[in-house]
Scaffold this active site. Structure first.
Site, PDB file in Angstrom:
ATOM      1  N   LYS A   9       0.844  -1.203   0.000  1.00 38.41           N
ATOM      2  CA  LYS A   9       0.000   0.000   0.000  1.00 38.41           C
ATOM      3  C   LYS A   9       0.881   1.255   0.000  1.00 38.41           C
ATOM      4  CE  LYS A   9      -3.853  -2.511   1.973  1.00 38.41           C
ATOM      5  NZ  LYS A   9      -4.659  -2.943   3.124  1.00 38.41           N
ATOM      6  N   GLN A  37      -4.840  -1.590   9.281  1.00 33.62           N
ATOM      7  CA  GLN A  37      -4.770  -2.934   8.706  1.00 33.62           C
ATOM      8  C   GLN A  37      -5.380  -3.961   9.650  1.00 33.62           C
ATOM      9  OE1 GLN A  37      -3.724  -3.509   5.572  1.00 33.62           O
ATOM     10  NE2 GLN A  37      -4.076  -5.701   5.737  1.00 33.62           N
ATOM     11  N   ASP A  93     -11.217   2.504   3.534  1.00 35.54           N
ATOM     12  CA  ASP A  93     -11.568   1.080   3.396  1.00 35.54           C
ATOM     13  C   ASP A  93     -13.082   0.905   3.232  1.00 35.54           C
ATOM     14  OD1 ASP A  93      -9.434  -0.818   3.487  1.00 35.54           O
ATOM     15  OD2 ASP A  93      -9.063  -0.307   5.591  1.00 35.54           O
TER      16      ASP A  93
HETATM   17  N1  GUN Z   1      -7.095  -6.991   5.876  1.00 38.25           N
HETATM   18  C1  GUN Z   1      -7.394  -7.752   4.800  1.00 38.25           C
HETATM   19  N2  GUN Z   1      -7.925  -6.995   3.826  1.00 38.25           N
HETATM   20  C2  GUN Z   1      -7.954  -5.726   4.299  1.00 38.25           C
HETATM   21  C3  GUN Z   1      -8.379  -4.493   3.741  1.00 38.25           C
HETATM   22  O1  GUN Z   1      -8.863  -4.403   2.600  1.00 38.25           O
HETATM   23  N3  GUN Z   1      -8.224  -3.406   4.548  1.00 38.25           N
HETATM   24  C4  GUN Z   1      -7.717  -3.487   5.797  1.00 38.25           C
HETATM   25  N4  GUN Z   1      -7.638  -2.369   6.513  1.00 38.25           N
HETATM   26  N5  GUN Z   1      -7.322  -4.614   6.342  1.00 38.25           N
HETATM   27  C5  GUN Z   1      -7.430  -5.727   5.581  1.00 38.25           C
END
Ligand code: GUN
Length: 282
Positions: free
Chosen positions: A52, A96, A119
């Protein structure tokens, strides 16, 4: 052999568009910033967070990483989120998941300002998605929609089957397909006759979290097969929920793992962060 859906190419196109818009904002003196919070040392989460941050650099965003130790308390994490909510350099906040077991994920998600919730996990944004009136796209499902669009196959009127009912993927995925007038079935671990349901799917989205779960006998000839899975097999190799080798001849279109949905999730996160910056300017 089915047509391979190239997630790297589609995601590159999305990121190129985001980058161009980011440059235009920069020329007006606006920088776009994403805060990425990781708690503990889950190796998979570490990889996702690094990817990211890399994507932010690619499209011209600032990224601010907060890597907190496993022992961080819920209160400390909530205080950080609160600080980021009030920081004007931060347009998007991503915490995350999963979080360590002693932290209530919902409490943390609820604390993120909905206008910075890139998200789209906050209940307010989930509600917007449910209604069909939304600014932030749920990243993985939105990435899947882009991949389906890249095939030229119309969703309208098609049998769409989603395997998995998570808040992150399965449920919002079903909503996006429904908004495109698909006839949507959500299946899960308690579903009876799963094979028969999947075998009539024109569009099959697998988000189960089990390596090789979708086998050739479960897919309709010519179907669009989208694999959201990110599993490690016995040899430690990254693999999806779909038995790719077994399904690739029968499917019409199929995503590889890696190189399918994964890069799309990140590209859609970049798009959401740009959207957040634009909304906050107003
Ligand atoms: N963990 C697995 N997929 C995601 C996601 O798309 N966003 C976040 N914040 N955590 C995750």
């Amino acid at each position: 052999m089915a047509n391979l859906i190239d997630g790297k190419a589609v995601s590159a196109a999305v990121k190129a568009q985001v980058k161009a818009e980011c440059e235009a904002l920069k020329s007006e003196g606006v920088t776009v910033g994403l805060a990425v919070v990781i708690v503990g040392d889950n190796p998979a989460s570490r990889v996702y967070v690094n990817n990211k941050k890399k994507a932010c650099a690619e499209v011209g965003f600032e990224s601010y990483e907060y890597a907190l130790p496993e022992e961080t308390t819920q209160q400390e994490l909530l205080e950080l989120v609160n600080r980021l909510n009030g920081d004007s350099k931060v347009n998007g906040i991503l915490v995350q998941l999963p979080l360590p077991r002693h932290i209530d994920e919902n409490a943390v998600i609820n604390a993120i300002s909905p206008v910075k919730d890139v998200d789209a996990f906050h209940p307010r944004n989930v509600g917007h998605i449910m209604i069909g009136d939304y600014s932030f796209l749920p990243c993985t499902p939105a990435g899947v929609m882009e991949l389906i669009a890249s095939t030229g196959v119309e969703v309208e009127g098609k049998n769409c089957v989603v395997i998995g009912r998570s808040n992150i993927v399965g449920k919002p995925m079903a909503m996006l397909l429904l908004h495109k007038n698909g006839t949507v079935t959500i299946t899960h671990s308690r579903t009876k006759n799963l094979k028969e349901i999947c075998a009539v799917a024109d569009i099959l989205v697998a988000a189960v979290g089990k390596a090789g779960f979708v086998t050739e006998d479960m897919i309709k000839p010519g179907a669009v097969v989208i694999d959201v899975g990110m599993n490690r097999n016995a040899e430690g190799k990254l693999c999806g929920d779909v038995d790719f080798e077994g399904c690739k001849e029968k499917a019409g279109y199929i995503t590889p793992v890696p190189g399918g949905v994964g890069p799309m999730t990140i590209a859609m996160l970049m798009r959401n962060t740009l959207t957040a910056a634009k909304l906050q300017r107003k």
